[in-house]
Design a protein around this motif. Structure first.
Motif, short mmCIF file in Angstrom:
data_model
loop_
_atom_site.label_atom_id
_atom_site.label_comp_id
_atom_site.label_asym_id
_atom_site.label_seq_id
_atom_site.Cartn_x
_atom_site.Cartn_y
_atom_site.Cartn_z
N ALA A 23 0.83 -1.21 0.00
CA ALA A 23 0.00 0.00 0.00
C ALA A 23 0.86 1.26 0.00
CB ALA A 23 -0.94 -0.01 1.20
N GLN A 24 2.09 1.14 0.46
CA GLN A 24 2.99 2.30 0.51
C GLN A 24 3.59 2.64 -0.85
OE1 GLN A 24 3.32 4.13 3.35
NE2 GLN A 24 1.75 2.73 4.09
N ARG A 25 3.48 1.73 -1.78
CA ARG A 25 4.06 1.95 -3.12
C ARG A 25 3.08 2.74 -3.98
NH1 ARG A 25 6.75 -3.90 -4.56
NH2 ARG A 25 7.92 -4.10 -2.63
N GLY A 26 3.61 3.51 -4.86
CA GLY A 26 2.78 4.26 -5.79
C GLY A 26 2.54 3.48 -7.07
N TRP A 27 1.61 2.56 -7.03
CA TRP A 27 1.36 1.69 -8.17
C TRP A 27 0.72 2.48 -9.30
CZ3 TRP A 27 3.68 -2.80 -7.73
CH2 TRP A 27 3.86 -3.36 -6.46
N THR A 28 1.28 2.38 -10.47
CA THR A 28 0.65 2.94 -11.66
C THR A 28 -0.13 1.87 -12.39
OG1 THR A 28 2.65 2.53 -12.96
CG2 THR A 28 2.42 4.71 -11.94
N ASP A 29 0.14 0.63 -12.06
CA ASP A 29 -0.53 -0.51 -12.68
C ASP A 29 -0.91 -1.49 -11.57
OD1 ASP A 29 -1.34 -2.74 -14.11
OD2 ASP A 29 0.56 -3.00 -15.18
N MET A 30 -2.19 -1.70 -11.37
CA MET A 30 -2.64 -2.60 -10.30
C MET A 30 -2.23 -4.04 -10.57
SD MET A 30 -3.64 -0.74 -7.96
CE MET A 30 -4.16 -2.03 -6.85
N ASN A 31 -1.94 -4.37 -11.82
CA ASN A 31 -1.45 -5.72 -12.10
C ASN A 31 -0.11 -5.96 -11.42
OD1 ASN A 31 -3.63 -6.59 -13.72
ND2 ASN A 31 -2.80 -5.45 -15.44
N ALA A 32 0.69 -4.92 -11.31
CA ALA A 32 1.98 -5.05 -10.62
C ALA A 32 1.75 -5.37 -9.15
CB ALA A 32 2.80 -3.78 -10.78
N ASN A 33 0.72 -4.76 -8.55
CA ASN A 33 0.38 -5.06 -7.17
C ASN A 33 -0.03 -6.53 -7.04
OD1 ASN A 33 -0.30 -4.29 -4.37
ND2 ASN A 33 -2.38 -4.74 -5.02
N ALA A 34 -0.86 -6.99 -7.93
CA ALA A 34 -1.29 -8.39 -7.90
C ALA A 34 -0.09 -9.33 -8.09
CB ALA A 34 -2.33 -8.64 -8.98
N ASP A 35 0.81 -8.97 -8.97
CA ASP A 35 2.02 -9.78 -9.18
C ASP A 35 2.86 -9.84 -7.92
OD1 ASP A 35 1.28 -10.27 -11.80
OD2 ASP A 35 2.62 -8.75 -12.64
N ALA A 36 2.93 -8.73 -7.19
CA ALA A 36 3.73 -8.69 -5.96
C ALA A 36 3.10 -9.55 -4.86
CB ALA A 36 3.87 -7.24 -5.49
N GLU A 37 1.78 -9.68 -4.87
CA GLU A 37 1.10 -10.52 -3.88
C GLU A 37 1.21 -12.00 -4.21
OE1 GLU A 37 -2.98 -9.35 -3.94
OE2 GLU A 37 -2.65 -7.60 -2.69
N GLY A 38 1.40 -12.29 -5.48
CA GLY A 38 1.33 -13.67 -5.96
C GLY A 38 2.12 -14.70 -5.19
N PRO A 39 3.42 -14.49 -4.95
CA PRO A 39 4.18 -15.53 -4.26
C PRO A 39 3.64 -15.88 -2.86
CG PRO A 39 5.66 -14.01 -5.35
CD PRO A 39 4.28 -13.42 -5.45
N LEU A 40 3.23 -14.88 -2.10
CA LEU A 40 2.69 -15.18 -0.77
C LEU A 40 1.36 -15.90 -0.88
CD1 LEU A 40 2.91 -15.09 2.28
CD2 LEU A 40 1.79 -12.84 2.22
N ILE A 41 0.53 -15.50 -1.81
CA ILE A 41 -0.76 -16.17 -1.99
C ILE A 41 -0.55 -17.63 -2.38
CG2 ILE A 41 -2.82 -16.26 -3.45
CD1 ILE A 41 -2.78 -13.15 -3.34
#
Length: 61
Positions: A23-41
């Motif tokens: 949430a602290q990152r300034g995402w310009t693409d929400m897909n990047a956020n989803a990609d960052a969550e992927g390994p933990l999920i």
């Protein structure tokens, strides 16, 4: 996944910490956020599947 997070504190804490960090990152693409969550999920889902198999749980039972 939601049931797992309600029941297993360490997975809930790990997910919460990751979400706060992301949430602290300034995402310009929400897909990047989803990609960052992927390994933990994937980790959490894998642990849930191992548990389900070990106790004979399946959706709808």
């Amino acid at each position: 996944m939601n049931d797992r997070l309600r029941q297993v504190a360490w997975d809930r804490v790990a997910y919460e910490q990751l979400k706060r960090q992301l949430a602290q990152r300034g995402w310009t693409d929400m897909n990047a956020n989803a990609d960052a969550e992927g390994p933990l999920i994937v980790e959490i889902t894998s642990r849930a599947e191992v548990w389900a198999e070990s106790v004979g749980w399946a959706p709808g039972l």
